[in-house]
Design a protein around this motif. Structure first.
Motif, short mmCIF file in Angstrom:
data_model
loop_
_atom_site.label_atom_id
_atom_site.label_comp_id
_atom_site.label_asym_id
_atom_site.label_seq_id
_atom_site.Cartn_x
_atom_site.Cartn_y
_atom_site.Cartn_z
N PHE A 9 0.86 -1.19 0.00
CA PHE A 9 0.00 0.00 0.00
C PHE A 9 0.89 1.24 0.00
O PHE A 9 1.65 1.47 0.93
CB PHE A 9 -0.89 -0.04 1.25
CG PHE A 9 -2.06 0.88 1.21
CD1 PHE A 9 -3.08 0.71 0.30
CD2 PHE A 9 -2.15 1.93 2.12
CE1 PHE A 9 -4.18 1.55 0.28
CE2 PHE A 9 -3.24 2.78 2.12
CZ PHE A 9 -4.25 2.59 1.19
N ASP A 10 0.85 2.05 -1.06
CA ASP A 10 1.71 3.23 -1.20
C ASP A 10 1.07 4.43 -0.50
O ASP A 10 0.06 4.96 -0.97
CB ASP A 10 1.95 3.54 -2.67
CG ASP A 10 2.91 4.69 -2.89
OD1 ASP A 10 3.45 5.24 -1.91
OD2 ASP A 10 3.11 5.06 -4.06
N THR A 11 1.67 4.85 0.59
CA THR A 11 1.16 6.00 1.35
C THR A 11 2.09 7.19 1.26
O THR A 11 1.89 8.19 1.96
CB THR A 11 0.99 5.60 2.83
OG1 THR A 11 2.26 5.15 3.33
CG2 THR A 11 -0.04 4.51 3.01
N SER A 12 3.10 7.13 0.41
CA SER A 12 4.15 8.15 0.37
C SER A 12 3.66 9.55 0.00
O SER A 12 4.31 10.53 0.33
CB SER A 12 5.26 7.73 -0.58
OG SER A 12 4.77 7.60 -1.90
N MET A 14 0.34 10.57 0.63
CA MET A 14 -0.87 10.88 1.40
C MET A 14 -0.61 12.01 2.39
O MET A 14 0.38 11.99 3.10
CB MET A 14 -1.37 9.65 2.15
CG MET A 14 -1.96 8.60 1.25
SD MET A 14 -2.56 7.16 2.16
CE MET A 14 -4.04 7.83 2.89
N MET A 17 -4.67 11.12 6.66
CA MET A 17 -4.97 9.73 7.01
C MET A 17 -6.09 9.66 8.05
O MET A 17 -6.29 8.64 8.69
CB MET A 17 -3.72 9.04 7.53
CG MET A 17 -2.65 8.93 6.49
SD MET A 17 -1.24 8.02 7.09
CE MET A 17 -0.57 7.43 5.57
N MET A 20 -8.74 6.60 8.69
CA MET A 20 -8.33 5.52 7.79
C MET A 20 -8.78 4.14 8.26
O MET A 20 -9.22 3.32 7.45
CB MET A 20 -6.82 5.56 7.62
CG MET A 20 -6.29 4.66 6.56
SD MET A 20 -4.51 4.96 6.36
CE MET A 20 -4.30 4.52 4.68
N LEU A 31 1.79 -1.64 10.11
CA LEU A 31 1.97 -0.42 9.33
C LEU A 31 3.45 -0.11 9.13
O LEU A 31 3.81 1.03 8.82
CB LEU A 31 1.26 0.75 10.03
CG LEU A 31 -0.21 0.53 10.38
CD1 LEU A 31 -0.80 1.77 11.02
CD2 LEU A 31 -1.01 0.12 9.16
N PHE A 34 4.38 1.67 5.95
CA PHE A 34 3.75 2.96 5.68
C PHE A 34 4.78 4.09 5.71
O PHE A 34 5.46 4.29 6.71
CB PHE A 34 2.67 3.26 6.71
CG PHE A 34 1.31 2.72 6.35
CD1 PHE A 34 1.14 1.53 5.70
CD2 PHE A 34 0.18 3.42 6.73
CE1 PHE A 34 -0.11 1.03 5.39
CE2 PHE A 34 -1.08 2.94 6.42
CZ PHE A 34 -1.23 1.75 5.75
N THR A 36 4.77 7.79 5.96
CA THR A 36 3.83 8.87 6.31
C THR A 36 4.53 10.23 6.37
O THR A 36 4.05 11.14 7.03
CB THR A 36 3.15 8.57 7.65
OG1 THR A 36 4.16 8.46 8.66
CG2 THR A 36 2.34 7.29 7.59
N ALA A 39 2.22 13.12 5.52
CA ALA A 39 0.95 13.22 6.25
C ALA A 39 0.94 14.40 7.21
O ALA A 39 1.92 14.68 7.88
CB ALA A 39 0.69 11.93 7.00
#
Length: 116
Positions: A9-12, A14, A17, A20, A31, A34, A36, A39
């Motif tokens: 899961f690409d959260t780079s 985001m 959150m 979520m 996680l 992740f 973040t 974020a």
């Protein structure tokens, strides 16, 4: 569903959150993959996830830009322990109800600048 594979899961990119995993039925979340770093908001991220027992945060789980942590762990009633020692909460402007209603919480490691 007890667990979910979030390793791809690409959260780079985001920035928000919020909510979520709010109200989710997961018992365990990993996680550690992740990223973040972008974020800014994590309010209600796990709020009401009443079956959640374990959360694993990795060194990419960067909270240095987070301003709103409001009710992040509110009503996680079966959460057994939390290791938040790597959390950077220096830019937080809202930590209201950050950890409340966690009846089963046996241990917590907090960041140096935040006292519960």
């Amino acid at each position: 569903m007890a667990t979910i594979d979030l390793s791809n899961f690409d959260t780079s990119k985001m920035t928000d959150m919020s909510g979520m995993f709010e109200g989710s039925c997961f018992t365990s979340l990993d996680l550690s993959s992740f990223d973040t770093s972008q974020a800014q908001y994590m309010h209600f991220m796990f709020s009401g996830a009443s079956n959640l027992k374990n959360i694993k945060f990795g060194n990419k789980f960067n909270t240095s830009k987070i301003t709103n942590f409001r009710a992040m762990f509110q009503r996680c009633t079966f959460l057994e322990s939390l290791d938040l020692s790597q959390f950077d909460m220096s830019n937080a402007t809202n930590t209201t109800l950050f950890i409340t209603g966690n009846i089963s919480l046996d241990s917590i490691k907090t960041p140096n600048e935040y006292v519960i």
